[in-house]
Design a protein around this motif. Structure first.
Motif, short mmCIF file in Angstrom:
data_model
loop_
_atom_site.label_atom_id
_atom_site.label_comp_id
_atom_site.label_asym_id
_atom_site.label_seq_id
_atom_site.Cartn_x
_atom_site.Cartn_y
_atom_site.Cartn_z
N GLY A 113 0.83 -1.19 0.00
CA GLY A 113 0.00 0.00 0.00
C GLY A 113 0.87 1.24 0.00
N ASP A 114 0.24 2.39 0.20
CA ASP A 114 0.95 3.66 0.14
C ASP A 114 1.12 4.27 1.53
N VAL A 115 2.16 5.10 1.65
CA VAL A 115 2.32 5.97 2.82
C VAL A 115 2.09 7.39 2.32
N ASN A 116 0.94 7.96 2.64
CA ASN A 116 0.61 9.30 2.15
C ASN A 116 1.39 10.38 2.90
N PRO A 117 1.51 11.59 2.34
CA PRO A 117 2.16 12.69 3.05
C PRO A 117 1.52 12.88 4.43
N GLY A 118 2.36 12.99 5.47
CA GLY A 118 1.86 13.11 6.83
C GLY A 118 1.70 11.79 7.54
N GLY A 119 1.78 10.68 6.79
CA GLY A 119 1.72 9.35 7.38
C GLY A 119 3.11 8.89 7.79
N THR A 120 3.18 7.98 8.77
CA THR A 120 4.46 7.52 9.29
C THR A 120 4.48 6.00 9.45
N VAL A 121 5.56 5.38 8.99
CA VAL A 121 5.77 3.95 9.22
C VAL A 121 7.08 3.77 9.98
N ILE A 122 7.05 2.90 11.00
CA ILE A 122 8.20 2.69 11.87
C ILE A 122 8.41 1.19 12.06
N ALA A 123 9.66 0.75 11.98
CA ALA A 123 10.00 -0.65 12.20
C ALA A 123 11.34 -0.75 12.90
N ASN A 124 11.47 -1.72 13.79
CA ASN A 124 12.78 -1.97 14.40
C ASN A 124 13.74 -2.60 13.41
N ASN A 169 13.81 -3.71 8.91
CA ASN A 169 13.73 -3.08 7.59
C ASN A 169 12.29 -2.68 7.28
N ILE A 170 12.15 -1.78 6.31
CA ILE A 170 10.83 -1.38 5.83
C ILE A 170 10.78 -1.57 4.31
N PHE A 171 9.78 -2.33 3.85
CA PHE A 171 9.57 -2.56 2.43
C PHE A 171 8.17 -2.05 2.08
N VAL A 172 8.10 -1.06 1.22
CA VAL A 172 6.81 -0.47 0.84
C VAL A 172 6.52 -0.81 -0.62
N MET A 173 5.51 -1.65 -0.83
CA MET A 173 5.09 -2.00 -2.18
C MET A 173 4.04 -0.99 -2.63
N GLY A 174 4.50 0.22 -2.85
CA GLY A 174 3.61 1.31 -3.21
C GLY A 174 4.37 2.62 -3.12
N ASN A 175 3.65 3.71 -2.96
CA ASN A 175 4.26 5.05 -2.89
C ASN A 175 4.65 5.39 -1.45
N LEU A 176 5.88 5.75 -1.25
CA LEU A 176 6.34 6.24 0.04
C LEU A 176 6.47 7.75 -0.05
N ARG A 177 5.43 8.46 0.43
CA ARG A 177 5.41 9.92 0.35
C ARG A 177 5.50 10.57 1.74
N GLY A 178 5.37 9.76 2.78
CA GLY A 178 5.41 10.30 4.14
C GLY A 178 6.75 10.05 4.80
N ILE A 179 6.71 9.68 6.08
CA ILE A 179 7.91 9.46 6.88
C ILE A 179 8.12 7.96 7.10
N ALA A 180 9.36 7.51 6.92
CA ALA A 180 9.70 6.12 7.19
C ALA A 180 10.90 6.08 8.13
N HIS A 181 10.78 5.31 9.22
CA HIS A 181 11.86 5.19 10.19
C HIS A 181 12.16 3.70 10.40
N ALA A 182 13.25 3.23 9.78
CA ALA A 182 13.70 1.85 9.93
C ALA A 182 14.79 1.79 11.00
N GLY A 183 15.03 0.59 11.54
CA GLY A 183 16.05 0.46 12.58
C GLY A 183 15.75 1.30 13.80
N HIS A 184 14.47 1.38 14.15
CA HIS A 184 14.03 2.28 15.23
C HIS A 184 14.71 1.96 16.55
N SER A 185 15.05 0.68 16.78
CA SER A 185 15.69 0.27 18.04
C SER A 185 17.20 0.47 18.01
N GLY A 186 17.72 0.98 16.89
CA GLY A 186 19.16 1.25 16.81
C GLY A 186 19.90 0.48 15.74
#
Length: 227
Positions: A127-138, A140-157
């Motif tokens: 799916g998509d991450v719209n502007p203003g949307g946020t995805v967070i993962a400890n 990796n992050i794989f987005v099968m769609g449009n990444l237009r917002g905020i993505a934070h991978a490796g959140h735990s360091g």
């Protein structure tokens, strides 16, 4: 009959390694460890440098209280400091946590403005991450769609985490403690090929072709193994 040694002390270029027998009783282990550390310390000069000690437990499990007792025995000797305690035994809690952190969590959704989607392991978002949307993962992050917002991978360091998207046009990327605000052309231009983001050797987040991942992160493939 030769008596089994419960404690073996070996010198390495990094310091000392203590190999502790995992078949004897804990009290016998403590007694021999104290005796051998005293003998080892007695031949050291007062001005000897600090020596780091690694403790190998083998298949022995120690409680937190027992670990502190072992550390205290080592620290009581001149110039010795405990670097780490290594055991082959993994608690159920630790195993469950490791399993959770290494799972790939599939999600089919559109992350809209103001929404935050967070997972413990790797995220596979269909799916998509719209502007203003946020995805967070400890992981990796794989987005099968449009990444237009905020993505934070490796959140735990995890600084080896990566972000992958079918259409990489983020407002902000974060990996561990590194942050990268997307250049203006990413906010306006649609890029019709999958790209990845990672931390390079200069501690900068780089956006590159997906093909570089197999060379930069060869361990990302998980065709074997599991828990």
């Amino acid at each position: 009959m030769k008596k089994t040694q419960n404690v073996t002390i070996k010198g390495t270029k990094d310091g000392l390694t203590l190999h502790l027998n995992d078949l004897c009783s804990y009290e016998d282990l403590k007694s021999e460890l104290k005796h051998k550390l005293l003998a080892h310390s007695s031949v050291k000069d007062v001005e000897s440098p600090i020596i780091t000690v690694k403790i190998q437990l083998g298949n022995r499990y120690l409680t937190a209280e027992q670990e502190e007792e072992i550390k205290d025995l080592v620290r009581a000797q001149r110039n010795l400091v405990v670097d780490e305690i290594i055991s082959n035994v993994v608690t159920k809690e630790a195993a469950a946590k490791a399993k959770l952190e290494n799972e790939i969590v599939p999600v089919s959704a559109i992350v809209r403005s103001g929404q935050v989607l967070k997972v413990e392991g790797d995220m596979l978002l269909v799916g998509d991450v719209n502007p203003g949307g946020t995805v967070i993962a400890n992981g990796n992050i794989f987005v099968m769609g449009n990444l237009r917002g905020i993505a934070h991978a490796g959140h735990s360091g995890r600084r080896d985490a990566v972000i992958v998207a079918s259409n990489m046009v983020p407002s902000q990327l974060r990996i561990a403690d590194c942050l990268n605000r997307a250049p203006d052309h990413y906010a306006k231009e649609e890029r019709h090929e999958m790209e990845c983001a990672y931390i390079d050797s200069s501690d900068q987040i780089i956006i590159d072709r997906l093909q570089v991942l197999k060379h930069l992160r060869p361990n990302i493939t998980r065709l074997q193994g599991g828990f």
